[in-house]
Design an enzyme around this catalytic site. Structure first.
Site, short mmCIF file in Angstrom:
data_model
loop_
_atom_site.label_atom_id
_atom_site.label_comp_id
_atom_site.label_asym_id
_atom_site.label_seq_id
_atom_site.Cartn_x
_atom_site.Cartn_y
_atom_site.Cartn_z
CD GLU A 81 -5.53 0.76 0.82
OE1 GLU A 81 -5.18 -0.16 1.58
OE2 GLU A 81 -5.36 1.97 1.10
CG ASP B 46 -1.83 1.21 1.27
OD1 ASP B 46 -2.02 1.84 0.21
OD2 ASP B 46 -2.36 1.50 2.35
CG ASP C 259 -2.42 -2.36 4.18
OD1 ASP C 259 -2.91 -2.41 5.32
OD2 ASP C 259 -2.86 -1.61 3.30
NE ARG D 145 -11.79 3.22 4.77
CZ ARG D 145 -11.65 4.10 5.74
NH1 ARG D 145 -12.59 4.99 5.96
NH2 ARG D 145 -10.57 4.11 6.49
CE LYS E 258 -0.23 3.58 3.40
NZ LYS E 258 -1.00 4.07 4.56
#
Length: 497
Positions: free
Chosen positions: A335, A256, A274, A337, A263
């Site tokens: 992302e 991620d 992740d 969810r 990030k």
């Protein structure tokens, strides 16, 4: 590492040949049984061995003992929690290069759950990641003997602990792998390998299959990556045919970056973790093949990367989920969810008795609960109580968080049915409220494992949580079902004529 269970008194343990003999000494221990018992009593009396769990005293080749090294480890009141602390305190000794065979000896009869705690803690303490190293460092511990006064009394507990430890290790191994060694495709292959075990089936779907299912939110997250997505479905049919299954859904973001909502660079390497939820599902199914509980289980893993190339999802984009609900993507770093919502909708096809999803979902949950307890959200009080109770017994605790309707107000959108994020306040709760929209009336629980699935810093690595919690819950469900089936049915009496 292999485990064996033996009946050994302290006198017999002194004659047991091994590289390391670790003795779990409870508080107020006074039994002078042979050389080891006498040594433990003298050490406690002199104050050299404190009663606090985790305190250790080492001795090299003591007289009257066959083992080269002896470690006395205090286990406090002997509870499973205290025993776990004591065994984790032996980590350095268990990983020593010269230790190939070790014995873990209970100086007194173990309490219920203590053997389980000791074995799983030993497996955790001795675990070493080596999958991507060019040369192994040191030598692995090959055999750990669990010694108790009466082995027959704890044989079932010992066997179960072995299966759980194998599942936790499988989850840790895959979560620890770098993202280029744990792509969605490779995660699918790992799932297929489990189908070689008794009672496990696996189906892996690619982009075209997922498109046919209408999983628009899942596909939107994956579209910025060169790695093709995979939708993994595992089945374990241990219950009666036709019994509603329990569905486990694990977030499988194999790396991620945050997407366009990139990030910060520091610690971004840890975003290989992740997919901790996905790894947990794999670990559960690895253990189910050995535990064989009488329950039907489905495991679902939406696996993809979240990358920021020219095709990537953009802030402000609106996507259509499998449920038909439209979602305004305000932050592409939320992302997880998005992939989970489509998997939760798909889970409804099984008409499940309950759905539990687990995901490294929010930093907000880390702030709220730290690394001790996973966050638990549920629409069903009974299910929440089951999971929280299972976590306490499994020493893999969680804590229930609120799901008040008012928390969903922050997810309103002017351009879609729902936004994928609310504001900063109660971020873990609003994430759960988002997921709740996709489960309907099915009893559902969400485990936010962002704080518990891995550790950072010097101890960087996956923990394998919440595999132990989930396996205890599944076993409890199977036991409850068996008890209900065994309950005598009251016969209807005919009225007297």
């Amino acid at each position: 590492m292999n485990f064996e269970l033996k009946t050994l008194s302290l006198s017999a343990a002194a004659r047991h040949k091994c590289d390391l003999l670790a003795v779990l000494v409870p508080e107020k221990f006074e039994e002078r049984d042979g050389a080891i018992g006498a040594l433990a009593v003298r050490a406690r009396s002199a104050g050299d061995l404190e009663d606090k769990p985790g305190k250790c005293l080492q001795a090299y080749a003591p007289e009257g003992v066959a083992a080269r090294q002896v470690v006395l480890a205090s286990c406090g009141d002997g509870s499973p929690q205290a025993v776990r602390k004591a065994v984790l305190g032996l980590a350095q000794a268990l990983k020593a290069p010269a230790v190939r065979r070790a014995a873990l000896v209970f100086a007194a009869a173990p309490q219920k759950g203590a053997v389980d705690a000791a074995l799983r803690a030993a497996a955790d303490a001795a675990y070493v990641y080596r999958a991507t190293r060019s040369k192994p460092e040191g030598r692995d511990l090959q055999m750990l003997t669990m010694a108790v006064p009466t082995a027959g009394a704890v044989q079932a507990e010992f066997s179960r602990a072995q299966a759980v430890a194998a599942g936790v290790e499988f989850a840790r191994e895959w979560a620890n792998r770098p993202a280029n060694h744990a792509t969605p495709t490779l995660l699918g292959e790992a799932a297929k390998s489990l189908a070689k075990l008794q009672g496990i089936r696996c189906t892996v779907r690619g982009p075209q299959d997922v498109a046919k299912l209408g999983m628009g939110a899942f596909m939107a997250v994956a579209q910025g990556s060169a790695e093709p997505l995979r939708f993994i479905e595992l089945r374990y049919d241990g219950g009666a045919k036709g019994d509603a299954p329990l569905v486990l859904v694990g977030k499988g973001i194999t790396f991620d970056t945050g997407g366009i909502s990139l990030k910060p660079a520091p610690e971004m390497d840890e975003m290989k973790f992740d997919m901790g939820g996905a790894a947990s599902v794999l670990g559960v199914f690895r253990a189910l093949a050995d535990l064989r509980p009488a329950v039907n289980v489905v495991g679902l893993i939406p696996a993809c990367e979240n990358m920021p190339d020219g095709r990537a999802l953009k802030p402000g984009d609106v996507v259509t989920s499998m449920s038909g609900q439209t979602i305004e993507v305000l932050n592409t770093d939320a992302e997880g969810r998005l992939v989970l919502c489509d998997a939760l909708t798909y889970a409804g096809r099984f008409k499940p008795a309950a759905i539990v999803d687990m995901a490294t979902l929010t930093g907000a949950c880390v702030i709220a609960l730290g690394g001790l307890r996973s966050g638990l959200f549920s629409t069903d009080d009974a299910l929440a109580a089951e999971l929280q109770g299972a976590g306490e017994v499994a020493l893999d605790p969680c804590w229930r968080m609120p799901l008040d309707e008012e928390y969903g107000e922050g997810l309103k959108s002017n351009f879609a049915d729902v936004a994928n994020v609310g504001g900063r306040p109660a971020g873990a709760v609003t994430a759960a409220k988002f997921l709740q929209r996709f489960v309907g009336d099915t009893p559902w629980a969400h485990l936010d494992i962002a704080g518990t699935a891995w550790k950072g810093g010097q101890a960087k690595g996956a923990t394998g949580r919440p595999v132990a919690l989930l396996l205890r819950w599944l076993s409890d469900r199977a036991a409850a079902s068996a008890s209900a089936d065994a309950a005598p049915k009251q016969r209807k009496r005919s009225p007297k004529g």
